[in-house]
Write an enzyme that holds these catalytic residues in place. Structure first.
Site, mmCIF file in Angstrom:
data_model
loop_
_atom_site.group_PDB
_atom_site.id
_atom_site.type_symbol
_atom_site.label_atom_id
_atom_site.label_comp_id
_atom_site.label_asym_id
_atom_site.label_seq_id
_atom_site.Cartn_x
_atom_site.Cartn_y
_atom_site.Cartn_z
ATOM 1 N N HIS A 108 55.286 -48.200 121.190
ATOM 2 C CA HIS A 108 56.292 -49.258 121.081
ATOM 3 C C HIS A 108 57.259 -49.088 122.247
ATOM 4 O O HIS A 108 57.477 -47.968 122.717
ATOM 5 C CB HIS A 108 57.020 -49.075 119.743
ATOM 6 C CG HIS A 108 57.941 -50.183 119.352
ATOM 7 N ND1 HIS A 108 59.193 -50.327 119.899
ATOM 8 C CD2 HIS A 108 57.799 -51.194 118.462
ATOM 9 C CE1 HIS A 108 59.789 -51.380 119.354
ATOM 10 N NE2 HIS A 108 58.961 -51.928 118.481
ATOM 11 N N ASP A 139 56.946 -40.602 116.953
ATOM 12 C CA ASP A 139 57.600 -41.838 116.531
ATOM 13 C C ASP A 139 57.055 -42.190 115.146
ATOM 14 O O ASP A 139 55.901 -42.576 115.004
ATOM 15 C CB ASP A 139 57.293 -42.933 117.554
ATOM 16 C CG ASP A 139 57.720 -44.328 117.095
ATOM 17 O OD1 ASP A 139 58.169 -44.484 115.934
ATOM 18 O OD2 ASP A 139 57.587 -45.270 117.886
ATOM 19 N N GLN A 164 56.544 -46.459 111.866
ATOM 20 C CA GLN A 164 55.549 -46.983 110.918
ATOM 21 C C GLN A 164 55.067 -45.875 109.983
ATOM 22 O O GLN A 164 54.800 -46.112 108.812
ATOM 23 C CB GLN A 164 54.341 -47.575 111.663
ATOM 24 C CG GLN A 164 54.678 -48.723 112.597
ATOM 25 C CD GLN A 164 55.223 -49.938 111.876
ATOM 26 O OE1 GLN A 164 54.915 -50.172 110.711
ATOM 27 N NE2 GLN A 164 56.058 -50.704 112.549
ATOM 28 N N LYS A 203 62.166 -50.101 107.539
ATOM 29 C CA LYS A 203 60.738 -50.389 107.365
ATOM 30 C C LYS A 203 60.203 -49.774 106.076
ATOM 31 O O LYS A 203 59.059 -49.981 105.708
ATOM 32 C CB LYS A 203 59.944 -49.871 108.564
ATOM 33 C CG LYS A 203 60.248 -50.632 109.859
ATOM 34 C CD LYS A 203 59.304 -50.211 110.970
ATOM 35 C CE LYS A 203 59.828 -50.551 112.347
ATOM 36 N NZ LYS A 203 59.806 -51.982 112.654
ATOM 37 N N CYS A 250 56.402 -55.743 120.825
ATOM 38 C CA CYS A 250 57.041 -54.674 121.598
ATOM 39 C C CYS A 250 56.033 -53.637 122.073
ATOM 40 O O CYS A 250 56.350 -52.449 122.189
ATOM 41 C CB CYS A 250 58.176 -53.999 120.827
ATOM 42 S SG CYS A 250 59.521 -55.126 120.456
#
Lengths: 418, 153
Positions: A133, A210, A213, A236, A376
């Site tokens: 991303h 990261d 998600q 999220k 993104c």
């Protein structure tokens, strides 16, 4: 991998009951019941979260860590209690290793700026992947420009997995940090982080993961994942926007210089210098998002009750069903791994000549919300030679009936554009 | 209601221009070339004009990629620009922008010709910027030709 095995054997979710926790789902959009399939962008919020935030403002609101009065004590207790709840969700890490941020983006910026600024020099290498991303690319570009470090990239296989065969060649003695996503937001791919972590550490480098998600759609155990830094967002995973966290190994966080200066993060302030508070407060300048932390803790408790493994299994069932049905459409191209067990609940596709924005407008006119665009991840789009994709992303409250509604909408797209 | 709205958006004329755009390509002897992108959705249009000393548009081409609305709008726009003055071009851009923002007089304005097929876009607020992308490029091209400072997008 153990997460996937558990996922397969998890008890099915009682989705009809769970849906009642999400007031926003109970509405019509353009005359049809809303089908919300844009969960990779942000999830909806259960009443448990909404009420926790409301209750905080109704009865406990005060600034944290400074008042001697009762409300300040309560606010501080809720705020620090939320940190403990999040630490538990991350696999039972030390709460002092959990730094509140505005979200994943700020958490990555914090590491790139603070750790990167202090440790990177000319000739050093930062390894990223083209799957990242923009929030896990641009902060590294900025620090590379500042320090003279060089960016290198792990490429994609056409099936949407990382080209791990290249790892040994890409990680060398100049590699200082590797920053990778746990789950791809545009392809759904679940990356084998633990395996990668071993190879990163063998080379003496650090690994930032990261988890934007991953924390929401996969679950995480930082005691076994192998990451040195882990960044994620609350919104999220059923929490409010504007709050997330950075987890980092204690010795790393302690060695890093402060990022922003202000109240909260100091110990003693004199005219020309200050001493800083111990971690995690060293990185938390200014009045924090207290209500956000309280809301995120409520979201974590909600997810823990359901179980991340059961949520992933549910998402993978919907993903498999959606992929199966999508393949029946003429001129469809679905991106990412073919095996649903290798992905979280994200399905990106293009459909004939219909541009993803047109697909999204047509679906919206039937009450179906998806995302269209580059998500993104412009490097992923470039890899596949497309400017945009349509993306449906699932969460714990979605159903197979809703996948059918998506398919009905795509039939309308086909009738207009075929 | 929503089906009607959808039909008003995806008119046959728009789909035809999307599938077979007019004046698509590059000008070797362009006097001005402007690239406009919509970073949120990736629509990307480059508009090229050949303008003579009397501010008449002698030729026009565009290329790029994007949704049906952005591409059809640019295609129809180019058909209206041939042999027109820059003043005319600015006038068309202003009238079309008014049409997109729901101006009823603009909807009846015959000078907009086929552009009126895009009227339905005004009912889809998030898509208006798609329809205006080519016109943003046009206005920038006129400003550049006249040596006026560019507007920050």
């Amino acid at each position: 991998m153990t997460m996937l095995e558990t996922a397969a054997g998890a008890t099915p979710l009682d989705v009809e009951r769970l849906r009642r926790d999400f007031p926003v789902l109970d509405q019509e959009v353009n005359g049809r019941p809303l089908v919300y399939l844009d969960n990779a962008a942000t999830s909806q919020k259960p009443v448990q979260v909404i009420e926790a935030i409301e209750a905080y403002y109704r009865s406990d609101n005060a600034n944290v860590h400074r008042g001697i009065h009762e409300l300040s004590r309560r606010a501080t207790e809720l705020y620090e209690g939320a940190r403990k709840t999040v630490a538990r969700y991350l696999g039972g890490v030390d709460p002092e290793e959990v730094v509140w941020t505005r979200g994943t983006t700020e958490a990555i910026n914090l590491v790139a700026s603070s750790w990167g600024g202090a440790n990177l020099k000319e000739g050093d290498e930062i390894l990223l992947s083209v799957m990242e991303h923009h929030s896990n690319l641009v902060p590294w570009q900025l620090v590379a420009e500042r320090t003279g470090a060089r960016l290198r990239y792990l490429e994609l296989n056409d099936d949407g997995t990382l080209r791990l065969d290249d790892l040994d060649e890409l990680i060398g003695e100049r590699t200082r940090i590797v920053a990778l996503t746990q789950v791809s937001n545009s392809l759904g791919t679940i990356n084998p982080i633990s395996e990668i972590a071993r190879r990163v550490h063998d080379a003496g480098a650090l690994l930032l993961v990261d988890g934007a998600q991953g924390a929401a759609h996969h679950g995480v155990d930082l005691t076994s994942l192998g990451a040195d830094f882990y960044a994620f967002s609350g919104h999220k995973m059923c929490g409010p926007t504007g709050v997330g966290a950075l987890w980092g190994r204690r010795e790393l966080l302690e060695s890093m210089p402060p990022w922003q200066g202000g109240g909260e993060m100091i110990s003693l302030v004199e005219r020309d210098h200050s001493t800083y508070a111990p971690i995690p407060h060293k990185f938390e300048a200014g009045t924090p998002n207290i209500a956000g932390a309280v809301g995120l803790a409520a979201a974590v408790e909600y997810l823990e009750k359901i179980g991340p493994a059961a949520i992933l299994a549910h998402e993978q069932d919907l993903t498999g069903y959606a992929m199966e049905r999508l393949q029946t459409l003429p001129a469809i191209r679905v991106f990412g791994p073919e095996d649903p067990s290798m992905r979280a609940g994200v399905v990106s596709f293009v459909l004939g000549d219909a541009h993803p924005h047109d697909i999204s407008t047509i679906l919206d006119s039937e009450g179906v919300a998806i995302r269209a665009g580059h998500h993104c991840t412009q490097l992923v789009m470039k890899h596949y030679g497309v400017s945009a994709t349509a993306r449906a992303s699932f969460y714990l409250y979605n159903t197979r009936d809703e996948v059918d509604r998506l398919m009905d909408g795509l039939a309308t797209v086909h009738s207009i554009f075929a | 209601m929503s089906e009607l709205k959808l039909n008003s958006l995806y008119q046959q004329l728009i789909l035809e221009h999307y599938r077979s755009p007019k004046n698509r390509g590059k000008l070797d002897d362009a006097t001005v070339s402007i690239r406009m992108r919509n970073p949120t959705c990736g629509d990307d249009i480059t508009l090229q004009l050949r303008v003579d000393d009397d501010e008449m548009i002698e030729d026009v081409r565009f290329y790029g990629e994007g949704c049906s609305i952005s591409q059809a709008s640019a295609s129809i726009m180019t058909t209206l620009l041939m042999e027109r003055s820059l003043d005319d071009a600015m006038q068309i851009a202003a009238r079309f922008t008014a049409l997109m923002h729901g101006d009823e007089h603009a909807a009846k304005d015959r000078s907009l010709r086929d552009l009126r097929a895009l009227q339905g876009v005004s009912k889809f607020p998030v898509r208006i910027k798609c329809a205006l992308l080519g016109f943003d490029a046009l206005q920038e091209a006129v400003r550049k030709t006249r040596g006026e400072p560019a507007l920050e997008a």
